[in-house]
Scaffold this active site. Structure first.
Site, PDB file in Angstrom:
ATOM      1  N   GLY A   1       0.817  -1.209   0.000  1.00 26.14           N
ATOM      2  CA  GLY A   1       0.000   0.000   0.000  1.00 26.14           C
ATOM      3  C   GLY A   1       0.850   1.258   0.000  1.00 26.14           C
ATOM      4  N   PHE A   2       1.870   1.296   0.859  1.00 26.96           N
ATOM      5  CA  PHE A   2       2.800   2.431   0.943  1.00 26.96           C
ATOM      6  C   PHE A   2       2.101   3.746   1.281  1.00 26.96           C
ATOM      7  CE2 PHE A   2       4.781  -0.567  -2.128  1.00 26.96           C
ATOM      8  CZ  PHE A   2       5.812  -0.996  -1.317  1.00 26.96           C
TER       9      PHE A   2
ATOM     10  N   THR B   1       4.031  -6.917   4.753  1.00 26.51           N
ATOM     11  CA  THR B   1       5.260  -6.688   5.497  1.00 26.51           C
ATOM     12  C   THR B   1       5.558  -7.788   6.510  1.00 26.51           C
ATOM     13  OG1 THR B   1       3.906  -5.374   6.957  1.00 26.51           O
ATOM     14  CG2 THR B   1       5.154  -4.194   5.299  1.00 26.51           C
TER      15      THR B   1
ATOM     16  N   ASN C   1      11.544  -9.995  13.505  1.00 26.91           N
ATOM     17  CA  ASN C   1      11.828 -10.981  12.463  1.00 26.91           C
ATOM     18  C   ASN C   1      12.898 -10.415  11.530  1.00 26.91           C
ATOM     19  OD1 ASN C   1      11.798 -12.610  10.146  1.00 26.91           O
ATOM     20  ND2 ASN C   1       9.611 -13.034  10.328  1.00 26.91           N
TER      21      ASN C   1
ATOM     22  N   LYS D   1      14.209 -11.535   8.848  1.00 27.31           N
ATOM     23  CA  LYS D   1      13.986 -11.678   7.410  1.00 27.31           C
ATOM     24  C   LYS D   1      13.063 -10.578   6.881  1.00 27.31           C
ATOM     25  CE  LYS D   1      13.702 -15.671   4.612  1.00 27.31           C
ATOM     26  NZ  LYS D   1      13.242 -17.065   4.527  1.00 27.31           N
ATOM     27  N   THR D   2      11.920 -10.402   7.565  1.00 29.86           N
ATOM     28  CA  THR D   2      10.985  -9.385   7.077  1.00 29.86           C
ATOM     29  C   THR D   2      11.520  -7.972   7.342  1.00 29.86           C
ATOM     30  OG1 THR D   2       9.744  -9.608   9.142  1.00 29.86           O
ATOM     31  CG2 THR D   2       8.943 -10.857   7.258  1.00 29.86           C
TER      32      THR D   2
ATOM     33  N   GLN E   1      12.129  -5.075   4.545  1.00 32.81           N
ATOM     34  CA  GLN E   1      11.594  -3.715   4.583  1.00 32.81           C
ATOM     35  C   GLN E   1      12.647  -2.682   4.209  1.00 32.81           C
ATOM     36  OE1 GLN E   1       8.458  -2.286   5.135  1.00 32.81           O
ATOM     37  NE2 GLN E   1       8.149  -4.395   4.525  1.00 32.81           N
TER      38      GLN E   1
ATOM     39  N   GLY F   1       8.416  -0.136  14.558  1.00 34.48           N
ATOM     40  CA  GLY F   1       8.128  -0.411  13.147  1.00 34.48           C
ATOM     41  C   GLY F   1       9.229   0.163  12.278  1.00 34.48           C
TER      42      GLY F   1
ATOM     43  N   GLU G   1       9.034   2.600   7.149  1.00 40.11           N
ATOM     44  CA  GLU G   1       9.241   3.860   6.423  1.00 40.11           C
ATOM     45  C   GLU G   1      10.657   4.414   6.515  1.00 40.11           C
ATOM     46  OE1 GLU G   1       5.503   6.038   6.374  1.00 40.11           O
ATOM     47  OE2 GLU G   1       4.968   4.944   8.167  1.00 40.11           O
TER      48      GLU G   1
END
Ligand code: MOS
Length: 737
Positions: free
Chosen positions: A234-235, A463, A627, A629-630, A634, A698, A701
């Site tokens: 979505g971004f 994500t 995590n 990997k994720t 990102q 998070g 961004e």
């Protein structure tokens, strides 16, 4: 608990990965509802004016056509309460078909509905729309600020500090309009069951979408269900609902059958938001050692005619560097364009292009190393908010990055570093993004079949949110990941946060953890209080659950009883925990931010003016990664987007009619594999325990902020050309060839 975890901080493959690669994950547009009709939106072909006449008679006679909706034949919708109410924010506040006015090219003026997509599309081509057109105002050549500013941050006396500064810099930067191009385009399927509306969506916030739908369509919130189980990213363009969703809803109601409306790629350039253009003047005052004494930042930003969207570029100015005299002001200018919307790192991304470029220019001017000039202006506290940081390790990010990238080998002289016939340029920049937490409610159920189910009306935009849920539950129960089922993206579930602002992970983790603990506590009570239980009459305080088994404190997990056997004692289908969590009180006492540093090398071939990114390293101080990997995914993805911003992306409007002329993937350039070298990122592992127990923030961004200035600084180092208006074009570099 996380310290000795077998899942937290590990490289865990997405638990929904198999579903996605085998086509088993339903995206919003893919629901095949019985008796579904297709709606094709007609966008205005003028950029300003009014609709004089719509003649749909020919279209209506075509085979399979069910309806043609427009302002002349549909009931007026309501305006959403907008930002006045939490979690009810629209993308564009003007509902479709409100009146005959046209504010931007591509604004929906009609919807053709037919029994097949092809028939709807064919008929859409036969609807005649006549306009009284005016010349739209889409030019950014002249942007005149009008009071009052949309944003103003001020401390000290910037004017006198600027005038008395021994070193001065006065430069203006520009960032273009960037268009949202997630792989999955927008689409809505609307269906009514009596007075209840269901919307299958691609949404970063089903709760917000539901709330706005209720306002626009004048329904009770309870009468609207929004489902968005899988999202092709979505971004930001899917944070808030856009007009096509309401068009699908009213068409479905009128025809009493499900209606699907999808937004084609070309219309992604007009009706679902964009990152707005910015013009940013930066005036710096410094002493001879490069220590800032004054920082003046003026931002001019176009928005639409119908909404005051603020791309807040002034926010970062007040906190990024130590400086006693700061003023950041931002003005909005209304233009005949669609309403802008957040795009990954809104505000900070354009803002840091300007700020970090200016810092590089200051370093060049004073012949100080670009890393050093930043360390000399290091903000030990948030001077804007006058608060300490909850956890800030930016210095370590600079140092680690410089060391791993080989920054000390950099010869500061422009064009001095070569490799074969190519000239190398090395640039760096700071990145930053706020760490935030909102409200979340999660239900966790320990089930008789030995699985654990979690549900929450938040979303996984791609994500890894599904996986993070499962990891936290596994961490606290010892139940393996493949026995944990996570259900997201449906307003029927306990209300969760929007997947935006890099806040979802930090927001949901405490609710998942507490709901899990609550379910386990209920289980332990059942174990202690049920006759026939191996733990009958044991104080539940002396029981625990490890490895999915209930056992006495001090005993091994292996000696314990599998949790489904405890449920069986009372013939229970399962036991729930459901907890709502809020932002921590520390959020009012500390400034919470992630930080990091980008290091970029470009290779420039002067013979053919060819510019390539040749190396990249990003170091992130983003709390604890749940995590690896994720997380890595990102940051690397954000750098790719940053390369796009630096070198390719720009939406160009036709001044005659306001049309985005490059509204397709042939003309709107995004990076491809050939543009991207091996990228690397390093995470500094400093948990932010003031934000949540796991110390997790998070990181969706932050990776994009600062990228573009790392590139343009590297370009300057290679070529001596300072590009102050993105993207870097071949034309900028030809004169050096
Ligand atoms: Mo993000 S721009 O909050 O999707």
């Amino acid at each position: 608990m996380a310290e000795k975890s077998t899942v937290i901080g590990k490289e865990i493959t997405r638990i929904d990965g198999i579903l996605k690669v085998t086509g088993g994950a339903p995206y919003g547009v893919e629901y095949a509802l019985e008796n579904m009709a297709w709606g094709v939106g007609i966008g205005s072909t003028i950029g300003a004016g009014r609709i004089a006449r719509i003649d749909s008679s020919e279209a209506e006679k075509m085979p399979g056509v069910l309806a043609v909706l427009h302002h002349g034949n549909t009931e007026k919708l309501f305006r959403p309460a907008n930002s006045f109410e939490e979690m009810s924010r629209p993308g564009e506040s003007r509902p479709p078909f409100e009146d005959d006015q046209v504010y931007y090219y591509g604004q929906f003026v009609a919807l053709v509905v037919a029994d097949t997509f092809e028939r709807a599309q064919a008929a859409a081509g036969r609807v005649v729309v006549k306009y009284d057109a005016r010349t739209p105002d889409v030019s950014t050549a002249e942007l005149t600020p009008k009071d009052p500013p949309a944003v103003k941050n001020e401390r000290g006396d910037v004017e006198s500090a600027l005038s008395s500064a021994p070193v001065k810099l006065d430069v203006t930067y520009e960032t273009p309009v960037e268009t949202h191009n997630p792989m999955e385009m927008h689409a809505t399927i609307a269906t009514w069951n009596k007075d209840k509306l269901t919307l299958y969506e691609t949404s970063q916030g089903v709760v917000n979408h539901r709330n706005v739908a209720a306002e626009v369509l004048n329904l009770q919130r309870e009468s609207v269900q929004v489902i968005s189980r899988f999202i092709g990213s979505g971004f930001g363009c899917k944070l808030f609902p856009w007009p096509h969703s309401w068009m699908a809803a009213i068409a479905s109601k009128k025809l009493a059958r499900p209606v699907k409306v999808s937004v084609p790629r070309s219309m992604m350039f007009t009706t679902v938001g964009h990152r707005p253009f910015t013009r940013q003047r930066i005036q710096l005052g410094a002493d001879k050692d490069g220590k800032l004494t004054a920082f003046h930042h003026e931002i001019l930003q176009p928005t639409s005619m119908v909404d005051d969207y603020v791309e807040n570029c002034a926010e970062a100015t007040s906190m990024l560097y130590a400086c006693p005299n700061v003023r950041a002001v931002q003005y909005l200018i209304h233009k005949n364009i669609g309403t802008p919307t957040p795009m990954r790192g809104p505000g900070r991304t354009p803002s840091l292009f300007a700020i970090e470029s200016a810092m590089d220019e200051l370093a060049v001017k004073l012949n100080i190393d670009p890393v050093e000039v930043r360390i000399r202006n290091y903000a030990e506290m948030d001077e804007g908010k006058k608060m300490p940081f909850s956890s800030k390790h930016l210095r370590e990010a600079y140092q680690t990055g410089a060391e791993k990238f080989g920054w000390s080998q950099r010869n500061p002289k422009v064009g001095s570093m070569t490799k074969g016939k190519e000239i190398l340029g090395l640039g760096m920049a700071t990145c930053t993004w706020p760490a935030t937490r909102h409200n979340a409610e999660v239900r966790v159920s320990l089930l008789a079949d030995g699985t654990v189910r979690a549900s929450c009306a938040t979303q996984d935009v791609g994500t890894g949110t599904y996986t993070v849920f499962a990891e936290i539950i596994s961490d606290r129960t010892g139940v393996p990941l493949d026995k944990i089922r996570v259900q997201l993206g449906d307003t029927a579930m306990p209300p969760g946060p929007t997947s935006g602002g890099s806040a979802a992970t930090a927001t949901v983790i405490p609710a998942i953890a507490q709901a899990t603990d609550q379910a386990v506590q209920s289980l332990l009570k059942v174990a202690a209080l049920t006759s026939g239980s191996p733990f009958e009459k044991v104080d539940p305080k002396n029981l625990k659950m490890t490895g999915g088994r209930v056992h006495k404190e001090g005993d091994s997990a292996e000696s314990g009883t599998p949790f489904p056997d405890i449920l069986k004692l009372r013939d229970l289908s399962g036991l729930d925990g459901q907890v709502k969590t809020e932002a921590p009180p520390e959020a009012k006492q500390f400034s919470m931010h992630s930080f990091g540093a980008h290091f970029c090398e470009v290779a420039f071939d002067p013979e053919i003016a060819r510019l390539r990114i040749s190396r990249w390293l990003t170091v992130i101080d983003g709390g604890r990664m749940i995590n690896m990997k994720t997380s890595r995914n990102q940051i690397l993805g954000a750098i790719v987007m940053g390369v796009g911003m630096a070198m390719f992306e720009e939406t160009i409007y036709d001044h005659r009619n306001g049309k985005p002329v490059n509204n397709n993937f042939a003309d709107y350039i995004v990076p491809v594999n050939a543009d991207i070298p091996d990228l690397d990122c390093i995470f500094l592992d400093f948990p932010d325990n003031k934000l949540n127990e796991y110390g997790a923030r998070g990181i969706g961004e932050i990776g994009l902020t600062g990228c573009a200035s790392a590139v343009t600084s590297a370009v300057y180092h290679a070529t001596g050309v300072r590009v102050r208006g993105l993207p870097v074009r071949i034309e900028n570099l030809l004169k050096t060839a």
